[in-house]
Design a protein around this motif. Sequence first.
Motif, PDB file in Angstrom:
ATOM      1  N   ARG A 112       0.831  -1.196   0.000  1.00 20.43           N
ATOM      2  CA  ARG A 112       0.000   0.000   0.000  1.00 20.43           C
ATOM      3  C   ARG A 112       0.872   1.254   0.000  1.00 20.43           C
ATOM      4  NH1 ARG A 112      -1.104   3.221   3.883  1.00 20.43           N
ATOM      5  NH2 ARG A 112      -3.018   4.392   4.003  1.00 20.43           N
ATOM      6  N   SER A 113       0.461   2.257  -0.762  1.00 20.80           N
ATOM      7  CA  SER A 113       1.104   3.564  -0.731  1.00 20.80           C
ATOM      8  C   SER A 113       0.051   4.627  -1.049  1.00 20.80           C
ATOM      9  CB  SER A 113       2.268   3.638  -1.723  1.00 20.80           C
ATOM     10  OG  SER A 113       1.832   3.345  -3.021  1.00 20.80           O
ATOM     11  N   PHE A 132     -11.694  12.784  -2.208  1.00 21.31           N
ATOM     12  CA  PHE A 132     -11.418  14.072  -1.587  1.00 21.31           C
ATOM     13  C   PHE A 132     -11.932  13.945  -0.161  1.00 21.31           C
ATOM     14  CE2 PHE A 132     -12.604  18.910  -2.065  1.00 21.31           C
ATOM     15  CZ  PHE A 132     -11.597  19.257  -1.183  1.00 21.31           C
ATOM     16  N   PHE A 133     -11.047  14.116   0.824  1.00 21.33           N
ATOM     17  CA  PHE A 133     -11.382  13.886   2.226  1.00 21.33           C
ATOM     18  C   PHE A 133     -11.003  15.093   3.069  1.00 21.33           C
ATOM     19  CE2 PHE A 133     -10.419   9.906   0.150  1.00 21.33           C
ATOM     20  CZ  PHE A 133     -11.540   9.157   0.442  1.00 21.33           C
ATOM     21  N   ASP A 134     -11.730  15.276   4.167  1.00 26.98           N
ATOM     22  CA  ASP A 134     -11.336  16.328   5.093  1.00 26.98           C
ATOM     23  C   ASP A 134     -10.429  15.754   6.171  1.00 26.98           C
ATOM     24  OD1 ASP A 134     -12.915  15.181   7.146  1.00 26.98           O
ATOM     25  OD2 ASP A 134     -14.474  16.724   7.019  1.00 26.98           O
ATOM     26  N   HIS A 135      -9.985  16.602   7.071  1.00 31.34           N
ATOM     27  CA  HIS A 135      -9.020  16.222   8.102  1.00 31.34           C
ATOM     28  C   HIS A 135      -9.596  15.272   9.138  1.00 31.34           C
ATOM     29  CE1 HIS A 135     -10.756  19.177  10.948  1.00 31.34           C
ATOM     30  NE2 HIS A 135     -11.079  19.779   9.812  1.00 31.34           N
ATOM     31  N   ASN A 136     -10.879  15.008   9.086  1.00 31.32           N
ATOM     32  CA  ASN A 136     -11.507  14.014   9.951  1.00 31.32           C
ATOM     33  C   ASN A 136     -11.760  12.696   9.219  1.00 31.32           C
ATOM     34  OD1 ASN A 136     -11.764  15.657  12.336  1.00 31.32           O
ATOM     35  ND2 ASN A 136     -13.347  16.777  11.239  1.00 31.32           N
ATOM     36  N   GLY A 137     -11.398  12.654   7.938  1.00 33.73           N
ATOM     37  CA  GLY A 137     -11.598  11.427   7.140  1.00 33.73           C
ATOM     38  C   GLY A 137     -12.936  11.388   6.416  1.00 33.73           C
ATOM     39  N   ALA A 138     -13.760  12.410   6.564  1.00 30.63           N
ATOM     40  CA  ALA A 138     -15.052  12.429   5.891  1.00 30.63           C
ATOM     41  C   ALA A 138     -14.877  12.844   4.424  1.00 30.63           C
ATOM     42  CB  ALA A 138     -16.006  13.407   6.586  1.00 30.63           C
ATOM     43  N   PRO A 139     -15.618  12.204   3.517  1.00 31.50           N
ATOM     44  CA  PRO A 139     -15.545  12.620   2.115  1.00 31.50           C
ATOM     45  C   PRO A 139     -16.054  14.040   1.924  1.00 31.50           C
ATOM     46  CG  PRO A 139     -16.666  10.496   2.343  1.00 31.50           C
ATOM     47  CD  PRO A 139     -16.499  11.057   3.730  1.00 31.50           C
ATOM     48  N   ALA A 167      -2.931  19.637  12.889  1.00 30.56           N
ATOM     49  CA  ALA A 167      -3.409  19.437  11.518  1.00 30.56           C
ATOM     50  C   ALA A 167      -2.612  18.330  10.842  1.00 30.56           C
ATOM     51  CB  ALA A 167      -3.301  20.739  10.732  1.00 30.56           C
ATOM     52  N   ALA A 168      -1.306  18.329  11.016  1.00 25.79           N
ATOM     53  CA  ALA A 168      -0.455  17.292  10.406  1.00 25.79           C
ATOM     54  C   ALA A 168      -0.817  15.917  10.964  1.00 25.79           C
ATOM     55  CB  ALA A 168       1.014  17.605  10.657  1.00 25.79           C
ATOM     56  N   ARG A 169      -1.042  15.822  12.272  1.00 28.13           N
ATOM     57  CA  ARG A 169      -1.408  14.542  12.882  1.00 28.13           C
ATOM     58  C   ARG A 169      -2.722  14.028  12.319  1.00 28.13           C
ATOM     59  NH1 ARG A 169      -4.873  12.537  15.874  1.00 28.13           N
ATOM     60  NH2 ARG A 169      -5.772  14.477  16.599  1.00 28.13           N
ATOM     61  N   ARG A 170      -3.689  14.914  12.188  1.00 21.66           N
ATOM     62  CA  ARG A 170      -4.991  14.518  11.642  1.00 21.66           C
ATOM     63  C   ARG A 170      -4.863  14.026  10.202  1.00 21.66           C
ATOM     64  NH1 ARG A 170      -9.568  18.923  13.485  1.00 21.66           N
ATOM     65  NH2 ARG A 170      -9.739  18.227  15.647  1.00 21.66           N
ATOM     66  N   ILE A 171      -4.087  14.744   9.401  1.00 27.08           N
ATOM     67  CA  ILE A 171      -3.891  14.337   8.012  1.00 27.08           C
ATOM     68  C   ILE A 171      -3.248  12.954   7.960  1.00 27.08           C
ATOM     69  CG2 ILE A 171      -2.546  14.802   5.914  1.00 27.08           C
ATOM     70  CD1 ILE A 171      -3.001  17.821   6.540  1.00 27.08           C
ATOM     71  N   LEU A 172      -2.202  12.745   8.752  1.00 25.07           N
ATOM     72  CA  LEU A 172      -1.524  11.445   8.757  1.00 25.07           C
ATOM     73  C   LEU A 172      -2.460  10.331   9.215  1.00 25.07           C
ATOM     74  CD1 LEU A 172       2.008  12.471  10.044  1.00 25.07           C
ATOM     75  CD2 LEU A 172       1.353  11.810   7.714  1.00 25.07           C
ATOM     76  N   ASP A 173      -3.323  10.616  10.186  1.00 27.08           N
ATOM     77  CA  ASP A 173      -4.301   9.620  10.641  1.00 27.08           C
ATOM     78  C   ASP A 173      -5.270   9.247   9.511  1.00 27.08           C
ATOM     79  OD1 ASP A 173      -3.161   9.574  13.161  1.00 27.08           O
ATOM     80  OD2 ASP A 173      -4.758  10.764  14.116  1.00 27.08           O
ATOM     81  N   VAL A 174      -5.741  10.249   8.782  1.00 27.83           N
ATOM     82  CA  VAL A 174      -6.649   9.982   7.660  1.00 27.83           C
ATOM     83  C   VAL A 174      -5.935   9.142   6.607  1.00 27.83           C
ATOM     84  CG1 VAL A 174      -7.940  11.018   5.747  1.00 27.83           C
ATOM     85  CG2 VAL A 174      -8.100  12.009   8.046  1.00 27.83           C
ATOM     86  N   LEU A 175      -4.729   9.537   6.242  1.00 27.56           N
ATOM     87  CA  LEU A 175      -3.986   8.819   5.201  1.00 27.56           C
ATOM     88  C   LEU A 175      -3.703   7.381   5.617  1.00 27.56           C
ATOM     89  CD1 LEU A 175      -1.490  11.562   3.994  1.00 27.56           C
ATOM     90  CD2 LEU A 175      -3.757  10.982   3.091  1.00 27.56           C
ATOM     91  N   ALA A 176      -3.429   7.164   6.892  1.00 23.45           N
ATOM     92  CA  ALA A 176      -3.155   5.811   7.377  1.00 23.45           C
ATOM     93  C   ALA A 176      -4.377   4.908   7.246  1.00 23.45           C
ATOM     94  CB  ALA A 176      -2.688   5.857   8.830  1.00 23.45           C
ATOM     95  N   GLY A 177      -5.559   5.495   7.262  1.00 28.08           N
ATOM     96  CA  GLY A 177      -6.781   4.705   7.176  1.00 28.08           C
ATOM     97  C   GLY A 177      -7.314   4.500   5.770  1.00 28.08           C
TER      98      GLY A 177
END
Length: 155
Positions: free
Chosen positions: A46-47, A145-152, A126-136
């Motif tokens: 995965r990447s 297209f997603f927001d910083h909470n992972g919502a589309p 903000a960086a932590r939230r982005i990384l959390d979304v990307l990890a999921g």
Amino acid sequence: MTTVSSPKKAMRQLDPEHLARSFAVNAIGPALAMKHLLPRLRRDGRSVFAALSARVGSIGDNRLGGWWSYRASKAALNQLVRTASIELKRANPGAAVVAIHPGTVDSGLSSPFSKAGLEVQAPAEAARRILDVLAGLDPAQSGGFFDHNGAPVAW
């Protein structure tokens, strides 16, 4: 010293230099990064490649108008991400390319436009939230297209 240009809130404020600068920074730069980086994403797992977009780049979520140059350049970025995801899927089905809205981050860019009631995040948060979304995210979400909470976010 770089100065922050004010958003163009009315059509009569549009000027070619500001439009070109917005597109250069928000669409052309990321497109060239995709051109060179997407072929180099790992193929043995995965990447994810993420481009920083903005909710104001959503055509479907545009209820206020204004912000002409910035809004249009982020919408262009979103289209580039979506198009890149289609091509990437053919070459590397385990990879994803997405646009992400980081929320309002406490910075020189956002401070002139912050208003009461707006959730403003510290850059580290903000960086932590982005990384959390990307990890999921998984490859099936490529082109999203997603927001910083992972919502589309609507395109």
